[in-house]
Write a protein that holds these residues in place. Structure first.
Motif, PDB file in Angstrom:
ATOM      1  N   THR A  74      39.390  39.069  45.315  1.00 18.21           N
ATOM      2  CA  THR A  74      40.599  38.652  46.029  1.00 18.21           C
ATOM      3  C   THR A  74      40.407  38.794  47.533  1.00 18.21           C
ATOM      4  O   THR A  74      40.750  37.897  48.307  1.00 18.21           O
ATOM      5  CB  THR A  74      41.809  39.502  45.606  1.00 18.21           C
ATOM      6  OG1 THR A  74      41.915  39.473  44.195  1.00 18.21           O
ATOM      7  CG2 THR A  74      43.082  38.985  46.219  1.00 18.21           C
ATOM      8  N   SER A  75      39.850  39.937  47.944  1.00 16.01           N
ATOM      9  CA  SER A  75      39.650  40.172  49.377  1.00 16.01           C
ATOM     10  C   SER A  75      38.753  39.104  49.979  1.00 16.01           C
ATOM     11  O   SER A  75      39.044  38.579  51.054  1.00 16.01           O
ATOM     12  CB  SER A  75      38.991  41.535  49.611  1.00 16.01           C
ATOM     13  OG  SER A  75      39.925  42.538  49.434  1.00 16.01           O
ATOM     14  N   VAL A  76      37.668  38.799  49.295  1.00 18.14           N
ATOM     15  CA  VAL A  76      36.732  37.817  49.831  1.00 18.14           C
ATOM     16  C   VAL A  76      37.392  36.440  49.868  1.00 18.14           C
ATOM     17  O   VAL A  76      37.306  35.718  50.867  1.00 18.14           O
ATOM     18  CB  VAL A  76      35.425  37.772  49.002  1.00 18.14           C
ATOM     19  CG1 VAL A  76      34.485  36.722  49.562  1.00 18.14           C
ATOM     20  CG2 VAL A  76      34.752  39.136  49.011  1.00 18.14           C
ATOM     21  N   CYS A  77      38.096  36.098  48.804  1.00 18.26           N
ATOM     22  CA  CYS A  77      38.768  34.797  48.746  1.00 18.26           C
ATOM     23  C   CYS A  77      39.800  34.701  49.870  1.00 18.26           C
ATOM     24  O   CYS A  77      39.887  33.681  50.563  1.00 18.26           O
ATOM     25  CB  CYS A  77      39.431  34.622  47.382  1.00 18.26           C
ATOM     26  SG  CYS A  77      40.090  32.969  47.131  1.00 18.26           S
ATOM     27  N   PHE A 117      31.462  29.484  43.445  1.00 16.86           N
ATOM     28  CA  PHE A 117      32.341  30.183  44.395  1.00 16.86           C
ATOM     29  C   PHE A 117      32.784  31.524  43.800  1.00 16.86           C
ATOM     30  O   PHE A 117      32.752  32.558  44.470  1.00 16.86           O
ATOM     31  CB  PHE A 117      33.544  29.290  44.699  1.00 16.86           C
ATOM     32  CG  PHE A 117      34.444  29.806  45.792  1.00 16.86           C
ATOM     33  CD1 PHE A 117      34.027  29.802  47.111  1.00 16.86           C
ATOM     34  CD2 PHE A 117      35.720  30.278  45.489  1.00 16.86           C
ATOM     35  CE1 PHE A 117      34.862  30.269  48.125  1.00 16.86           C
ATOM     36  CE2 PHE A 117      36.556  30.749  46.491  1.00 16.86           C
ATOM     37  CZ  PHE A 117      36.126  30.742  47.813  1.00 16.86           C
ATOM     38  N   ALA A 118      33.174  31.523  42.518  1.00 14.48           N
ATOM     39  CA  ALA A 118      33.624  32.750  41.856  1.00 14.48           C
ATOM     40  C   ALA A 118      32.525  33.814  41.879  1.00 14.48           C
ATOM     41  O   ALA A 118      32.787  34.993  42.148  1.00 14.48           O
ATOM     42  CB  ALA A 118      34.047  32.458  40.423  1.00 14.48           C
ATOM     43  N   ASP A 119      31.290  33.390  41.629  1.00 16.37           N
ATOM     44  CA  ASP A 119      30.177  34.347  41.662  1.00 16.37           C
ATOM     45  C   ASP A 119      30.019  34.953  43.047  1.00 16.37           C
ATOM     46  O   ASP A 119      29.772  36.141  43.199  1.00 16.37           O
ATOM     47  CB  ASP A 119      28.863  33.657  41.260  1.00 16.37           C
ATOM     48  CG  ASP A 119      28.768  33.513  39.748  1.00 16.37           C
ATOM     49  OD1 ASP A 119      29.447  34.302  39.051  1.00 16.37           O
ATOM     50  OD2 ASP A 119      28.041  32.618  39.285  1.00 16.37           O
ATOM     51  N   MET A 120      30.176  34.124  44.059  1.00 16.13           N
ATOM     52  CA  MET A 120      30.066  34.622  45.435  1.00 16.13           C
ATOM     53  C   MET A 120      31.170  35.633  45.724  1.00 16.13           C
ATOM     54  O   MET A 120      30.939  36.648  46.368  1.00 16.13           O
ATOM     55  CB  MET A 120      30.159  33.459  46.426  1.00 16.13           C
ATOM     56  CG  MET A 120      28.934  32.568  46.378  1.00 16.13           C
ATOM     57  SD  MET A 120      29.262  31.001  47.193  1.00 16.13           S
ATOM     58  CE  MET A 120      27.622  30.286  47.146  1.00 16.13           C
ATOM     59  N   LEU A 121      32.374  35.338  45.229  1.00 16.16           N
ATOM     60  CA  LEU A 121      33.496  36.267  45.438  1.00 16.16           C
ATOM     61  C   LEU A 121      33.184  37.606  44.779  1.00 16.16           C
ATOM     62  O   LEU A 121      33.387  38.671  45.361  1.00 16.16           O
ATOM     63  CB  LEU A 121      34.791  35.710  44.842  1.00 16.16           C
ATOM     64  CG  LEU A 121      35.329  34.390  45.393  1.00 16.16           C
ATOM     65  CD1 LEU A 121      36.676  34.080  44.760  1.00 16.16           C
ATOM     66  CD2 LEU A 121      35.469  34.442  46.913  1.00 16.16           C
ATOM     67  N   ALA A 137      28.452  33.247  52.228  1.00 11.29           N
ATOM     68  CA  ALA A 137      28.083  32.157  51.331  1.00 11.29           C
ATOM     69  C   ALA A 137      29.345  31.438  50.860  1.00 11.29           C
ATOM     70  O   ALA A 137      29.387  30.207  50.807  1.00 11.29           O
ATOM     71  CB  ALA A 137      27.301  32.694  50.146  1.00 11.29           C
ATOM     72  N   ALA A 138      30.370  32.210  50.541  1.00 11.11           N
ATOM     73  CA  ALA A 138      31.604  31.621  50.032  1.00 11.11           C
ATOM     74  C   ALA A 138      32.230  30.707  51.088  1.00 11.11           C
ATOM     75  O   ALA A 138      32.672  29.604  50.785  1.00 11.11           O
ATOM     76  CB  ALA A 138      32.585  32.714  49.618  1.00 11.11           C
TER      77      ALA A 138
END
Ligand code: B12
Lengths: 219, 249
Positions: free
Chosen positions: A67-70, A11-15, A22-23
């Motif tokens: 952060t934005s993606v999360c 998940f972190a890599d996707m962020l 994907a996330a």
């Protein structure tokens, strides 16, 4: 047998790659309850991103993107819970102390409360005390959740707790965020203040405080 | 370095123990400087500083959170170059705009999210209101043991007729009604799909054993209703009052 990379790491890599689709898919297909998704996937991923920064492998710019993606994934994931509060267990309001931008945690806490049937308001990052008081006085929530990550915000906490607890309708003030996990926050609160070092602690408290254990969705 | 004090950026010359050998005026102006270079670094950036600012790494660039006179924590880009056991350090603030843009994006996202939610709520409210209006557009009013009247109101659209149908069927079920007067006096337009629905409705009613009496039909509905009429062979009466007179009086 192939070694599985922990979900939070994937998940972190996707962020960090800015891959919100994907996330989101990872979260949707995780087959876990919300609490697990917030704590075991999202929080761990963000903390890992903090470690990467500590190791000088990424920059603050990467942190912003992640952060934005999360945040996006969290919004999308928790959106359906927002409407479940017609027969509410009570009103709860979340805010970050003044100058505090780290708002992902309080957003997760708010999402959890909505899902558990609380009428929830998330006032977001950087809320000066006077606004907090104003909002609280207008809405009269049963519970007010304060969140902070920055260590130098600690002394400010006392003033927030004090003023909010002394409002005429006597709301219950609860405190969480990175500072609650890493520092001694108790000395800034009163005897009534509840301090939670994790979302699990909040989850249990929510169940207990309303004599509710069986709630659809989150557990 | 000669005249380092006039450099337009915060500059420090340090040794391997992080003692400050010299610095630019800018450094003094910006930072809260205590004992040595590490004193201006946030506690939670100390480890990062110690493992990145050291003579064995001749050249390095690292982000650190520094304590300034204005703010307790600010992200800085710190560049180091070691030469002859002395570290030359330049600090410049990590691009401020980025933080600003990120903040603005955040606000936009929050706004969008709220709007989404508000729209959803409004939509639900609207749907409830429409549903209510539809339900009230074809009430079943009992006039007599064996006679009831259903005045239709407004345009006859399929969704409306569907709602009305549910109401009517619920009412007719288990009732003693033989005649159902359907009044078109207050009807506006009837759409093609509306006609189909009406047909369905009338069929069902007749299957339940009630007779339908159409009244109050206006010229603009006549054509459509006539087709229906043929199909259903419903009784037709010019006006509501006449219908009432005939079936009750
Ligand atoms: C992502 C991040 C950012 C993002 C934050 C964006 C955002 N909108 O959230 C950005 C890039 C903007 C940022 C900026 C800054 N950051 Co920053 N950031 C982080 C990082 C890497 C992760 C934080 C995070 O999202 N964690 C995940 C969340 C979900 O965890 P959480 O907040 O703890 O929440 C959990 C619980 O605590 C609980 N919870 C949270 N709130 C509440 C409330 C209640 C009532 C309850 C019950 C529970 C609860 O729920 C969550 C569920 O698990 C941390 C490193 C770390 N290890 O934390 C640094 C960190 C917090 N940042 C730091 C710093 C210094 C900054 C900056 C000052 C400088 C900089 N690096 O740019 C600025 C300051 C901005 C400001 N004024 O606030 C330092 C703080 C050091 C210190 N001494 O306090 C850290 C620790 C990094 C470091 N090691 O130096 N940062």
């Amino acid at each position: 047998m192939a070694v599985m990379t922990a979900k939070w790491k994937v998940f972190a890599d996707m962020l960090l790659n800015g891959d919100e689709q994907a996330a989101y898919q990872l979260v949707e297909e995780a087959d876990s309850d919300s609490l697990t998704i917030y704590v075991e996937i999202m929080t761990k991923a963000m903390q890992y991103i903090g470690e990467l920064w500590q190791k000088n492998r990424i920059t603050v710019a990467d942190e912003h993107l992640a952060t934005s993606v999360c945040d996006f994934v969290l919004s999308q994931y928790s959106f359906p819970f927002k409407r479940r509060n017609t027969f509410s267990k009570g009103k709860i309001m979340f805010l970050c102390l003044e100058e505090e931008q780290h708002m992902l945690g309080s957003k997760m806490a708010a999402a959890l409360c909505s899902e558990k049937g609380w009428k929830t308001r998330l006032l977001g990052a950087n809320l000066p005390l006077e606004y907090a008081l104003q909002q609280a006085a207008e809405w009269e929530p049963d519970v007010i959740g304060l969140s902070a990550a920055l260590s130098y915000r600690l002394p400010l906490l006392q003033g927030y707790i004090d003023s909010l607890e002394n409002l005429a309708f006597r709301p219950q003030v609860i405190v969480g965020g990175r500072i609650a996990g890493n520092y001694n926050v108790y000395k800034y609160g009163s005897e009534e203040t509840a301090i939670f070092d994790s979302l699990h602690a909040l989850d249990q408290w929510l169940d207990r405080s309303r004599g509710e254990v069986e709630i659809d969705g989150a557990s | 370095m000669e005249q380092a004090e006039y450099l337009p950026l915060p500059y420090f010359k340090i040794d391997k123990n992080y003692d400050i050998l010299s610095m630019s005026d800018k450094s003094k102006q910006i930072f809260l400087i205590g004992d040595g270079f590490l004193s201006l670094i946030d506690e939670e950036s100390q480890e990062k500083a110690k493992s990145n600012v050291l003579p064995s790494i001749t050249e390095n660039s690292v982000e650190l959170n520094l304590k300034t006179k204005e703010k307790p924590l600010v992200a800085y880009q710190v560049n180091v170059h070691w030469y002859n056991g002395e570290g030359h350090v330049i600090c410049h603030e990590a691009p401020e705009q980025m933080g600003m843009i990120s903040g603005q994006l955040q606000k936009l996202r929050d706004r969008l999210e709220d709007t989404d939610f508000e729209l959803l709520e409004k939509k639900e409210e609207l749907e409830n209101a429409v549903e209510r209006v539809n339900r009230l557009s074809g009430p079943v009013i009992p006039l007599h043991e064996s006679v009831a009247i259903v005045p239709f109101f407004g345009d006859l659209l399929p969704e409306k007729l569907e709602t009305i149908k549910t109401g009517i069927l619920r009412h007719l079920h288990d009732s003693t009604i033989d005649y159902l007067l359907v009044d078109f006096t207050a009807v506006g337009n009837i759409s093609r799909e509306g006609i189909t629905k009406l047909e369905e409705l009338f069929h069902t009613i007749r299957l339940m054993g009630q007779d339908i009496v159409l009244c109050g039909i206006k010229p603009q509905h006549a054509q459509a209703i006539n087709n229906l009429d043929r199909l259903l062979d419903a009784k037709k009466v010019t006006s509501l009052s006449e219908a009432i007179y005939r079936y009750i009086g």
